[in-house]
Design a protein around this motif. Structure first.
Motif, mmCIF file in Angstrom:
data_model
loop_
_atom_site.group_PDB
_atom_site.id
_atom_site.type_symbol
_atom_site.label_atom_id
_atom_site.label_comp_id
_atom_site.label_asym_id
_atom_site.label_seq_id
_atom_site.Cartn_x
_atom_site.Cartn_y
_atom_site.Cartn_z
ATOM 1 N N UNK A 99 1.027 -1.175 -0.470
ATOM 2 C CA UNK A 99 -0.052 0.172 -0.251
ATOM 3 C C UNK A 99 0.750 1.032 -0.136
ATOM 4 N N UNK A 100 2.565 0.740 0.417
ATOM 5 C CA UNK A 100 3.135 2.929 0.375
ATOM 6 C C UNK A 100 2.580 3.577 -1.111
ATOM 7 N N UNK A 101 2.482 2.350 -1.926
ATOM 8 C CA UNK A 101 2.653 3.091 -3.177
ATOM 9 C C UNK A 101 1.218 3.185 -4.325
ATOM 10 N N UNK A 102 0.269 2.994 -3.281
ATOM 11 C CA UNK A 102 -0.577 2.734 -3.800
ATOM 12 C C UNK A 102 -1.303 3.902 -4.161
ATOM 13 N N UNK A 103 -2.457 3.956 -5.214
ATOM 14 C CA UNK A 103 -2.428 5.698 -5.502
ATOM 15 C C UNK A 103 -3.903 6.069 -4.486
ATOM 16 N N UNK A 104 -3.751 5.330 -3.024
ATOM 17 C CA UNK A 104 -4.918 5.794 -2.427
ATOM 18 C C UNK A 104 -3.827 6.179 -0.804
ATOM 19 N N UNK A 105 -3.421 6.186 -0.985
ATOM 20 C CA UNK A 105 -2.237 7.036 -0.422
ATOM 21 C C UNK A 105 -1.875 8.417 -0.769
ATOM 22 N N UNK A 106 -2.382 9.384 -1.897
ATOM 23 C CA UNK A 106 -2.584 10.492 -2.758
ATOM 24 C C UNK A 106 -2.932 11.411 -1.790
ATOM 25 N N UNK A 107 -1.974 12.827 -0.894
ATOM 26 C CA UNK A 107 -2.474 13.347 -0.505
ATOM 27 C C UNK A 107 -3.999 13.876 -0.521
ATOM 28 N N UNK A 108 -4.392 13.999 -1.928
ATOM 29 C CA UNK A 108 -6.028 13.673 -2.373
ATOM 30 C C UNK A 108 -6.555 13.031 -1.378
ATOM 31 N N UNK A 109 -6.162 12.120 -0.808
ATOM 32 C CA UNK A 109 -7.661 11.414 -0.266
ATOM 33 C C UNK A 109 -7.439 10.981 1.008
ATOM 34 N N UNK A 110 -8.936 11.437 1.706
ATOM 35 C CA UNK A 110 -8.754 11.600 3.063
ATOM 36 C C UNK A 110 -8.131 10.470 3.904
ATOM 37 N N UNK A 111 -7.765 10.848 5.124
ATOM 38 C CA UNK A 111 -6.899 10.170 5.742
ATOM 39 C C UNK A 111 -7.918 8.983 6.402
ATOM 40 N N UNK A 112 -9.076 8.754 6.644
ATOM 41 C CA UNK A 112 -10.027 7.928 6.842
ATOM 42 C C UNK A 112 -10.228 7.295 5.936
ATOM 43 N N UNK A 113 -9.577 7.133 4.697
ATOM 44 C CA UNK A 113 -9.945 6.249 3.657
ATOM 45 C C UNK A 113 -9.156 5.028 3.269
ATOM 46 N N UNK A 114 -7.894 5.891 3.977
ATOM 47 C CA UNK A 114 -5.851 5.259 3.793
ATOM 48 C C UNK A 114 -5.600 4.050 4.564
ATOM 49 N N UNK A 115 -5.045 3.392 4.009
ATOM 50 C CA UNK A 115 -4.389 1.716 5.365
ATOM 51 C C UNK A 115 -3.927 2.917 6.310
ATOM 52 N N UNK A 116 -4.165 1.634 7.211
ATOM 53 C CA UNK A 116 -3.049 2.721 9.107
ATOM 54 C C UNK A 116 -2.973 1.482 9.386
ATOM 55 N N UNK A 117 -1.582 2.503 9.939
ATOM 56 C CA UNK A 117 -1.190 1.479 11.201
ATOM 57 C C UNK A 117 -0.420 1.886 12.335
#
Length: 130
Positions: free
Chosen positions: A79-97
């Motif tokens: 996931x670190x290089x996935x488009x979901x990690x793009x800045x424009x994606x809200x944090x609540x939609x991103x994977x979390x550690x």
């Protein structure tokens, strides 16, 4: 969080709930990495068949092992290089550690991230029922 309320606080280090960005609704599955294999077995036993959702629903949880991704490092690399990690994606939609139950920063990408308008449908992830 449901996991914490069910006794798993501090026992997972990765969680990702994919969502439909247009409706902001979950897609009906999640990826979870437990800190130990014993905890993974306990969460499987506790959530397979779970149906006590916070909102009324007839849905029943089914737990499966994700293949080929197993372990924290595999999920980070996926996931670190996935488009979901793009800045424009809200944090609540991103994977979390998490570390010891506290959310921590995801490692920075090692490649240039695609723009959200270049997203493709998610790749199929194989699962095995145990």
């Amino acid at each position: 969080h449901l996991l914490d309320m069910e006794g798993f606080a501090g026992k997972y280090d990765f969680i990702y709930l994919p969502v439909d960005f247009k409706t902001q609704a979950g897609l009906g599955y999640a990826f979870l990495n437990m800190v130990t294999s014993t905890e993974a077995e306990l969460v499987r036993a506790g959530f397979d068949g779970f149906n006590k959702w916070a909102v009324p629903s007839n849905k029943v949880c089914a737990v499966a092992w994700s293949l080929p991704l197993q372990g924290l490092e595999a999920h980070i690399e996926r996931y670190r290089n996935s488009a979901v990690m793009q800045r424009s994606v809200p944090d609540e939609f991103k994977p979390a550690l998490f570390k010891d139950g506290v959310k921590i920063q995801f490692p920075r990408p090692t490649k240039r991230l695609k723009k959200p308008d270049q997203w493709k449908p998610a790749r199929s992830i194989k699962t095995t029922m145990r």
